[in-house]
Design a protein around this motif. Structure first.
Motif, PDB file in Angstrom:
ATOM      1  N   PHE A 197       0.875  -1.129  -0.138  1.00 51.97           N
ATOM      2  CA  PHE A 197       0.083  -0.006   0.197  1.00 51.97           C
ATOM      3  C   PHE A 197       0.854   1.323   0.056  1.00 51.97           C
ATOM      4  N   SER A 198       0.404   2.062  -0.609  1.00 46.09           N
ATOM      5  CA  SER A 198       1.036   3.645  -0.584  1.00 46.09           C
ATOM      6  C   SER A 198       0.330   4.541   0.429  1.00 46.09           C
ATOM      7  N   ILE A 199      -0.746   3.933   1.061  1.00 53.28           N
ATOM      8  CA  ILE A 199      -1.534   4.755   1.960  1.00 53.28           C
ATOM      9  C   ILE A 199      -1.773   3.918   3.169  1.00 53.28           C
ATOM     10  N   ILE A 200      -1.359   4.139   4.645  1.00 54.19           N
ATOM     11  CA  ILE A 200      -1.589   3.373   5.515  1.00 54.19           C
ATOM     12  C   ILE A 200      -1.965   4.181   6.994  1.00 54.19           C
ATOM     13  N   PHE A 201      -3.129   3.706   7.422  1.00 51.64           N
ATOM     14  CA  PHE A 201      -3.831   4.409   8.710  1.00 51.64           C
ATOM     15  C   PHE A 201      -3.753   3.515   9.625  1.00 51.64           C
ATOM     16  N   GLU A 202      -3.214   3.806  10.837  1.00 52.10           N
ATOM     17  CA  GLU A 202      -3.008   3.066  12.027  1.00 52.10           C
ATOM     18  C   GLU A 202      -3.655   3.320  13.263  1.00 52.10           C
ATOM     19  N   ALA A 203      -4.508   2.645  14.142  1.00 50.03           N
ATOM     20  CA  ALA A 203      -5.056   3.216  15.135  1.00 50.03           C
ATOM     21  C   ALA A 203      -4.870   2.334  16.359  1.00 50.03           C
ATOM     22  N   THR A 204      -3.635   1.941  16.744  1.00 49.06           N
ATOM     23  CA  THR A 204      -3.825   0.876  17.823  1.00 49.06           C
ATOM     24  C   THR A 204      -2.828   1.598  18.989  1.00 49.06           C
ATOM     25  N   THR A 209       3.107  -2.686  14.689  1.00 50.18           N
ATOM     26  CA  THR A 209       1.755  -3.330  14.143  1.00 50.18           C
ATOM     27  C   THR A 209       1.921  -3.456  12.599  1.00 50.18           C
ATOM     28  N   ILE A 210       2.775  -2.729  11.899  1.00 48.26           N
ATOM     29  CA  ILE A 210       2.964  -2.590  10.386  1.00 48.26           C
ATOM     30  C   ILE A 210       3.846  -3.486  10.046  1.00 48.26           C
ATOM     31  N   PRO A 211       3.366  -4.594   9.442  1.00 45.45           N
ATOM     32  CA  PRO A 211       4.393  -5.504   8.672  1.00 45.45           C
ATOM     33  C   PRO A 211       5.203  -5.303   7.505  1.00 45.45           C
ATOM     34  N   GLU A 212       6.654  -5.612   7.250  1.00 43.15           N
ATOM     35  CA  GLU A 212       7.063  -5.250   5.953  1.00 43.15           C
ATOM     36  C   GLU A 212       6.491  -5.653   4.937  1.00 43.15           C
ATOM     37  N   SER A 213       5.675  -6.542   4.716  1.00 43.83           N
ATOM     38  CA  SER A 213       4.850  -7.166   3.500  1.00 43.83           C
ATOM     39  C   SER A 213       4.102  -6.141   2.957  1.00 43.83           C
ATOM     40  N   VAL A 214       3.477  -4.977   3.685  1.00 41.45           N
ATOM     41  CA  VAL A 214       2.593  -4.138   3.485  1.00 41.45           C
ATOM     42  C   VAL A 214       3.202  -2.754   2.901  1.00 41.45           C
TER      43      VAL A 214
END
Length: 259
Positions: A197-204, A209-214
């Motif tokens: 993805f070129s856009i990631i939104f994380e709320a934890t 929590t963000i793996p390299e694969s994404v």
């Protein structure tokens, strides 16, 4: 979301300046510009009263002072009451506050006493961070990866869906995933089938929590989460554009939403 600690709020003005610079680079607008575009409002001469609250776990060190710094950074006149709780509320109204900012362990709110509008920090934070992500100038598709679908992530995901993005969602709580699928049409993300993805939104409230694969090269990661959702190693390796700041962006989102 995790409760803030005094350590999270050290050098709040420096954190705000760095966040403003990153948001400007990522979207072409500063944080105030994002808020104005999102809510269609602008501050005039509203006076903000900040009321310390002692219930629950009590007052977080630096919290009221940080809110004072944040409101001033974004151009609002503000003051912190000498007394906490109900006495502080009385003091704020008596001394001319038009907007009240106050928080306990469960709710952080802004209440505009002139027009009656009230805002909760959790949805306002989710929406503003999602809005920042949605405006990424170098995005190569309308696909967005949302990690965390709770009280902050769900409103952010809803905002992205409303803006026409294809939202892939992940949460370890299967009930939250099903709610997002049923109510929003979110696509469940399958970790067994990697997608970049070129856009990631994380709320934890969890680290890394963000793996390299994404991750795609030069992607944006917009996250209010504490601790940080990505390791420094991965951030550097993929030149990730990280928008992360503990309190100010969500606070100014609340204020603009009640104007």
């Amino acid at each position: 979301m995790a409760l803030l600690t005094p350590k999270d709020l050290i050098n709040i003005n420096k954190q705000l300046q760095e966040a403003d610079s990153t948001v400007q680079r990522v979207t072409g607008l500063d944080i105030k510009g994002i808020c104005k575009a999102l809510y269609g409002t602008s501050p005039s001469s509203e006076k903000v009263g900040i009321v310390p609250v002692t219930s629950g776990n009590g007052i977080i060190g630096n919290f009221s002072a940080s809110l004072h710094a944040i409101t001033q950074y974004f151009g609002f006149e503000s003051f912190v009451t000498d007394m906490p709780d109900v006495s502080g509320y009385y003091e704020a109204v008596r001394d001319g506050a038009e907007i009240i900012l106050m928080a306990d362990d469960y709710t952080f709110l802004a209440h505009n006493l002139k027009n009656g509008k009230m805002a909760n920090n959790q949805p306002c934070t989710g929406i503003i961070y999602a809005e920042i992500a949605s405006r990424y100038l170098k995005a190569y598709s309308k696909d967005v990866f949302v990690v965390g679908l709770g009280k902050v992530g769900f409103p952010g995901a809803a905002h992205l869906v409303q803006k026409g993005f294809r939202v892939y969602g992940y949460d370890p709580d299967e009930n939250l995933i099903q709610r997002a699928v049923s109510n929003l049409g979110v696509i469940p993300f399958n970790p067994e089938k990697p997608k970049k993805f070129s856009i990631i939104f994380e709320a934890t409230p969890c680290a890394n929590t963000i793996p390299e694969s994404v991750l795609s090269e030069n992607c944006v990661l917009s996250t209010p989460g504490i601790p940080c959702a990505i390791s420094e190693e991965l951030q550097t390796k993929y030149d990730v554009q990280l928008v992360a700041e503990p309190l100010g962006i969500g606070t100014v989102s609340m204020l603009y939403s009640v104007l």
